[in-house]
Design a protein around this motif. Structure first.
Motif, PDB file in Angstrom:
ATOM      1  N   PRO A  66       0.839  -1.201   0.000  1.00 33.23           N
ATOM      2  CA  PRO A  66       0.000   0.000   0.000  1.00 33.23           C
ATOM      3  C   PRO A  66       0.870   1.245   0.000  1.00 33.23           C
ATOM      4  O   PRO A  66       2.027   1.209   0.432  1.00 33.23           O
ATOM      5  CB  PRO A  66      -0.800  -0.130   1.297  1.00 33.23           C
ATOM      6  CG  PRO A  66      -0.819  -1.597   1.562  1.00 33.23           C
ATOM      7  CD  PRO A  66       0.524  -2.098   1.086  1.00 33.23           C
ATOM      8  N   ALA A  67       0.333   2.342  -0.501  1.00 33.02           N
ATOM      9  CA  ALA A  67       1.126   3.559  -0.706  1.00 33.02           C
ATOM     10  C   ALA A  67       1.742   4.090   0.585  1.00 33.02           C
ATOM     11  O   ALA A  67       2.792   4.706   0.558  1.00 33.02           O
ATOM     12  CB  ALA A  67       0.254   4.632  -1.355  1.00 33.02           C
ATOM     13  N   MET A  68       1.105   3.861   1.708  1.00 31.76           N
ATOM     14  CA  MET A  68       1.562   4.448   2.960  1.00 31.76           C
ATOM     15  C   MET A  68       2.285   3.392   3.803  1.00 31.76           C
ATOM     16  O   MET A  68       1.654   2.523   4.393  1.00 31.76           O
ATOM     17  CB  MET A  68       0.366   5.008   3.730  1.00 31.76           C
ATOM     18  CG  MET A  68       0.742   5.801   4.948  1.00 31.76           C
ATOM     19  SD  MET A  68       1.772   7.232   4.621  1.00 31.76           S
ATOM     20  CE  MET A  68       0.588   8.354   3.923  1.00 31.76           C
ATOM     21  N   HIS A  69       3.602   3.467   3.857  1.00 36.10           N
ATOM     22  CA  HIS A  69       4.379   2.479   4.609  1.00 36.10           C
ATOM     23  C   HIS A  69       4.319   2.690   6.115  1.00 36.10           C
ATOM     24  O   HIS A  69       4.796   1.882   6.881  1.00 36.10           O
ATOM     25  CB  HIS A  69       5.827   2.459   4.115  1.00 36.10           C
ATOM     26  CG  HIS A  69       5.941   1.860   2.750  1.00 36.10           C
ATOM     27  ND1 HIS A  69       6.277   0.564   2.546  1.00 36.10           N
ATOM     28  CD2 HIS A  69       5.692   2.369   1.522  1.00 36.10           C
ATOM     29  CE1 HIS A  69       6.268   0.300   1.254  1.00 36.10           C
ATOM     30  NE2 HIS A  69       5.908   1.382   0.607  1.00 36.10           N
ATOM     31  N   TRP A  70       3.693   3.797   6.537  1.00 35.29           N
ATOM     32  CA  TRP A  70       3.489   4.024   7.965  1.00 35.29           C
ATOM     33  C   TRP A  70       2.209   3.349   8.431  1.00 35.29           C
ATOM     34  O   TRP A  70       1.904   3.332   9.613  1.00 35.29           O
ATOM     35  CB  TRP A  70       3.429   5.521   8.259  1.00 35.29           C
ATOM     36  CG  TRP A  70       4.751   6.175   8.052  1.00 35.29           C
ATOM     37  CD1 TRP A  70       5.207   6.750   6.899  1.00 35.29           C
ATOM     38  CD2 TRP A  70       5.808   6.276   8.992  1.00 35.29           C
ATOM     39  NE1 TRP A  70       6.489   7.210   7.079  1.00 35.29           N
ATOM     40  CE2 TRP A  70       6.882   6.936   8.364  1.00 35.29           C
ATOM     41  CE3 TRP A  70       5.965   5.869  10.321  1.00 35.29           C
ATOM     42  CZ2 TRP A  70       8.088   7.205   8.996  1.00 35.29           C
ATOM     43  CZ3 TRP A  70       7.166   6.144  10.950  1.00 35.29           C
ATOM     44  CH2 TRP A  70       8.207   6.802  10.295  1.00 35.29           C
ATOM     45  N   ALA A  71       1.443   2.784   7.494  1.00 33.52           N
ATOM     46  CA  ALA A  71       0.194   2.102   7.835  1.00 33.52           C
ATOM     47  C   ALA A  71       0.494   0.836   8.634  1.00 33.52           C
ATOM     48  O   ALA A  71       1.581   0.257   8.535  1.00 33.52           O
ATOM     49  CB  ALA A  71      -0.579   1.756   6.569  1.00 33.52           C
ATOM     50  N   THR A  72      -0.476   0.397   9.411  1.00 34.18           N
ATOM     51  CA  THR A  72      -0.303  -0.830  10.187  1.00 34.18           C
ATOM     52  C   THR A  72      -0.880  -2.021   9.422  1.00 34.18           C
ATOM     53  O   THR A  72      -1.784  -1.876   8.605  1.00 34.18           O
ATOM     54  CB  THR A  72      -1.024  -0.732  11.544  1.00 34.18           C
ATOM     55  OG1 THR A  72      -2.424  -0.566  11.312  1.00 34.18           O
ATOM     56  CG2 THR A  72      -0.478   0.423  12.372  1.00 34.18           C
TER      57      THR A  72
END
Length: 198
Positions: A66-72
């Motif tokens: 997913p585009a956001m690598h800070w996502a859990t």
């Protein structure tokens, strides 16, 4: 409602009508790394970035991007997140082997199995994935690992028209080449990027 790192671009992490968010971000441990069965078990609050860092020096990797690598990972499970690699590897659902979930009765349940072949009974794991946390709170996730690619080649292919670009994708897939990622950038976006990057 469970909440990960609040990176969701769709606003799924916002409570409505007086709802109460259940912050999962401190449940961020890697519980097991099992290269022999190509799995890794993590708590739902771990960020994709932290999983990538843990796997950086190992021969296996977790593919969804997913585009956001800070996502859990728990947030990705709850939304069945996709990403740029979905064309080759699919969305989050294809990479989850087992879940531990707390349901409304307060009990902890395990759905799925670490084994590749696990087809007895209802596929409750797949019902939980993408349910936005409405069916239960995901606490642990066992993900499928892949051998790390030996080589990555990037190709930037210009097309004179949008129609030609769109028609090229099925043609590329029909040729037997399955790209990891296919991303479209229009001329206006390229101009902005070039201006930004000088």
């Amino acid at each position: 409602m469970p909440r990960g790192n609040s990176t969701g671009l769709m606003g799924a992490n916002l409570t409505v009508d007086g709802g109460i968010p259940l912050d999962m971000i401190k449940m961020n441990k890697i519980l097991s790394y099992e290269p022999n069965n190509l799995t890794m078990t993590v708590q739902a609050g771990i960020r994709l970035k932290d999983m990538e860092e843990f796997l950086a020096d190992k021969p296996f990797t977790y593919m969804p991007a997913p585009a956001m690598h800070w996502a859990t990972v728990g947030g990705n499970v709850d939304t069945n997140a996709g990403g740029l690699k979905a064309i080759k590897y699919g969305v989050t659902r294809e990479h989850i082997r087992e879940l531990k979930v707390v349901l409304a009765d307060g009990k902890l349940y395990k759905f799925g199995a670490k084994a590749v072949k696990s087809s007895s009974g209802y596929s409750l794991k797949d019902l939980i994935i993408g349910s936005e946390g409405t069916l239960g709170v995901v606490t642990e996730v066992t993900v499928r690992l892949y051998p790390r690619p030996k080589e990555i080649i990037n190709a930037l292919i210009p097309y004179p028209t949008l129609t030609q670009a769109i028609k090229s994708v099925p043609a590329i897939l029909a040729s037997g080449v399955v790209p990891t990622t296919v991303e479209f950038m229009g001329l206006k976006v390229i101009d902005l990027w070039e201006s930004y990057a000088n």
